[in-house]
Design a protein around this motif. Structure first.
Motif, PDB file in Angstrom:
ATOM      1  N   THR A 114       4.967   5.984   4.396  1.00  0.00           N
ATOM      2  CA  THR A 114       5.010   6.471   5.780  1.00  0.00           C
ATOM      3  C   THR A 114       6.068   5.725   6.580  1.00  0.00           C
ATOM      4  OG1 THR A 114       2.659   7.058   5.713  1.00  0.00           O
ATOM      5  CG2 THR A 114       3.674   6.824   7.888  1.00  0.00           C
ATOM      6  N   PHE A 115       6.106   4.413   6.434  1.00  0.00           N
ATOM      7  CA  PHE A 115       7.096   3.602   7.148  1.00  0.00           C
ATOM      8  C   PHE A 115       8.508   3.956   6.701  1.00  0.00           C
ATOM      9  CE2 PHE A 115       9.638  -0.313   7.662  1.00  0.00           C
ATOM     10  CZ  PHE A 115       9.482  -0.512   9.024  1.00  0.00           C
ATOM     11  N   SER A 147      -0.804  11.537   7.776  1.00  0.00           N
ATOM     12  CA  SER A 147      -0.060  10.575   8.582  1.00  0.00           C
ATOM     13  C   SER A 147       1.403  10.959   8.811  1.00  0.00           C
ATOM     14  CB  SER A 147      -0.122   9.183   7.935  1.00  0.00           C
ATOM     15  OG  SER A 147       0.443   9.204   6.633  1.00  0.00           O
ATOM     16  N   GLN A 151      -3.973  11.177   2.592  1.00  0.00           N
ATOM     17  CA  GLN A 151      -3.596  10.264   3.671  1.00  0.00           C
ATOM     18  C   GLN A 151      -2.145  10.470   4.104  1.00  0.00           C
ATOM     19  OE1 GLN A 151      -5.693   8.558   5.303  1.00  0.00           O
ATOM     20  NE2 GLN A 151      -7.446   8.827   3.970  1.00  0.00           N
ATOM     21  N   ASP A 200       0.837  -1.194   0.000  1.00  0.00           N
ATOM     22  CA  ASP A 200       0.000   0.000   0.000  1.00  0.00           C
ATOM     23  C   ASP A 200       0.876   1.250   0.000  1.00  0.00           C
ATOM     24  OD1 ASP A 200      -2.636   1.478   0.571  1.00  0.00           O
ATOM     25  OD2 ASP A 200      -1.359   2.075   2.254  1.00  0.00           O
ATOM     26  N   GLU A 206       0.429   4.451   0.929  1.00  0.00           N
ATOM     27  CA  GLU A 206       0.474   5.275   2.138  1.00  0.00           C
ATOM     28  C   GLU A 206       1.312   4.630   3.235  1.00  0.00           C
ATOM     29  OE1 GLU A 206      -2.154   6.583   5.950  1.00  0.00           O
ATOM     30  OE2 GLU A 206      -3.156   5.578   4.275  1.00  0.00           O
ATOM     31  N   SER A 207       1.018   3.363   3.535  1.00  0.00           N
ATOM     32  CA  SER A 207       1.710   2.702   4.640  1.00  0.00           C
ATOM     33  C   SER A 207       3.188   2.490   4.327  1.00  0.00           C
ATOM     34  CB  SER A 207       1.037   1.365   4.959  1.00  0.00           C
ATOM     35  OG  SER A 207       1.027   0.518   3.818  1.00  0.00           O
ATOM     36  N   GLU A 208       3.511   2.131   3.087  1.00  0.00           N
ATOM     37  CA  GLU A 208       4.910   1.881   2.726  1.00  0.00           C
ATOM     38  C   GLU A 208       5.731   3.172   2.762  1.00  0.00           C
ATOM     39  OE1 GLU A 208       6.509  -0.942   2.264  1.00  0.00           O
ATOM     40  OE2 GLU A 208       4.686  -2.074   2.668  1.00  0.00           O
ATOM     41  N   THR A 226      -4.317   9.017  -1.767  1.00  0.00           N
ATOM     42  CA  THR A 226      -2.992   8.813  -1.180  1.00  0.00           C
ATOM     43  C   THR A 226      -2.375  10.123  -0.714  1.00  0.00           C
ATOM     44  OG1 THR A 226      -2.631   6.890  -2.599  1.00  0.00           O
ATOM     45  CG2 THR A 226      -0.681   7.900  -1.615  1.00  0.00           C
TER      46      THR A 226
END
Length: 284
Positions: free
Chosen positions: A239-240, A275, A271, A233, A235-237, A268
């Motif tokens: 952000t991490f 985040s 988000q 994903d 956003e999650s990738e 995206t």
């Protein structure tokens, strides 16, 4: 890129937007135009309406006269408030080393005003939230979303806290906007001396070729780049990756590639702005 439009409302987000705008201005050798917009919708409503049904003619005329006087006083106070905000912004920018700084006070809607000034603007700087924001909220300022959606110029979105920038993440997706970002960075290499990370998030197997082409373009222009192809994903990738690599500037495209996707608040872009707590340079 010589003209930066800095939107401010005097909030704590605006305070650090001055420092980020100064950082950009010095690297781009640009002048900064600080914009303060007074929204008169509330005060204009106070003098509207028909009072004749509930008040005698004389009392109604007297009340309307007082309301008009009150509107004039509010206008004067708004002008004074804007001057204080603009003078404060000028002082901070000059302390940060920016020589060319101007102040602009307008009345109306922020997004409309920015759009009207866009022709003579190369970059728009604005805080992630405004003066009425809940700092613990994940929601973005309404003006931010409106401006980013209607503007054709790059938007530099600043967080509440200022952190010196030395690590830059370019979120590349192989789109036309992604190519414009790369072309911009090659022609306006204001981050060339920084630690550059090029990241692409792909759900298929076609990402390697696109990422390699983007990497070659930057390296041929003299950039030293660390590239990564991530799966999952967006956003999650991203952000991490930002958290793990202590990234302090995100460069990415704004919103999706279709008109329908541009209407989706959960895109995206939105988000990631929600985040992450770092500034983002957005391109259309």
């Amino acid at each position: 890129m010589k003209n930066i439009l800095l939107c401010t409302d005097g909030s704590s987000y605006g305070e650090n937007a001055y420092k980020y705008a100064a950082w950009m201005a010095k690297r781009l050798d640009a002048e900064v135009n600080i914009l303060s917009v007074t929204d008169n919708r509330a005060q204009s409503k106070s003098s509207q309406g028909n009072w004749s049904g509930s008040l005698g003619l004389g009392a109604s005329d007297e009340l309307l006269e007082k309301l008009v006087e009150l509107d004039h006083e509010r206008a004067k106070l708004n002008h004074v408030r804007a001057k204080v905000i603009l003078d404060h912004g000028k002082e901070i920018l000059k302390q940060e080393g920016v020589e060319k700084v101007n102040g602009i006070h307008k009345t109306g809607f922020v997004a409309d005003t920015v759009k009207n000034l866009e022709e003579k603007t190369d970059l728009i700087v604005l805080g992630k939230r405004g003066e009425n924001a809940d700092y613990n909220s994940v929601h973005l300022g309404a003006n931010l979303e409106r401006i980013v959606r209607v503007s054709n110029k790059p938007c530099f979105v600043t967080p509440r806290d200022y952190v010196p920038i030395d690590k830059v993440l370019i979120a590349y997706d192989g789109s036309a906007t992604g190519h414009r970002i790369l072309d911009f960075l090659v022609n306006v290499p204001f981050v060339k001396d920084l630690d550059i990370h090029l990241v692409m998030v792909s759900k298929g197997d076609d990402g390697n070729g696109k990422l390699s082409q983007a990497l070659d373009l930057l390296e041929n222009a003299g950039f030293s780049v660390q590239s990564s192809l991530l799966k999952g994903d967006e956003e999650s990738e991203i952000t991490f990756y930002i958290e793990q690599n202590n990234i302090n500037l995100l460069i990415m495209g704004a919103y999706g590639h279709s008109r329908i996707r541009n209407l989706i608040i959960g895109s995206t872009t939105i988000q990631l702005l929600r985040s992450t707590r770092i500034p983002a340079l957005l391109f259309r």
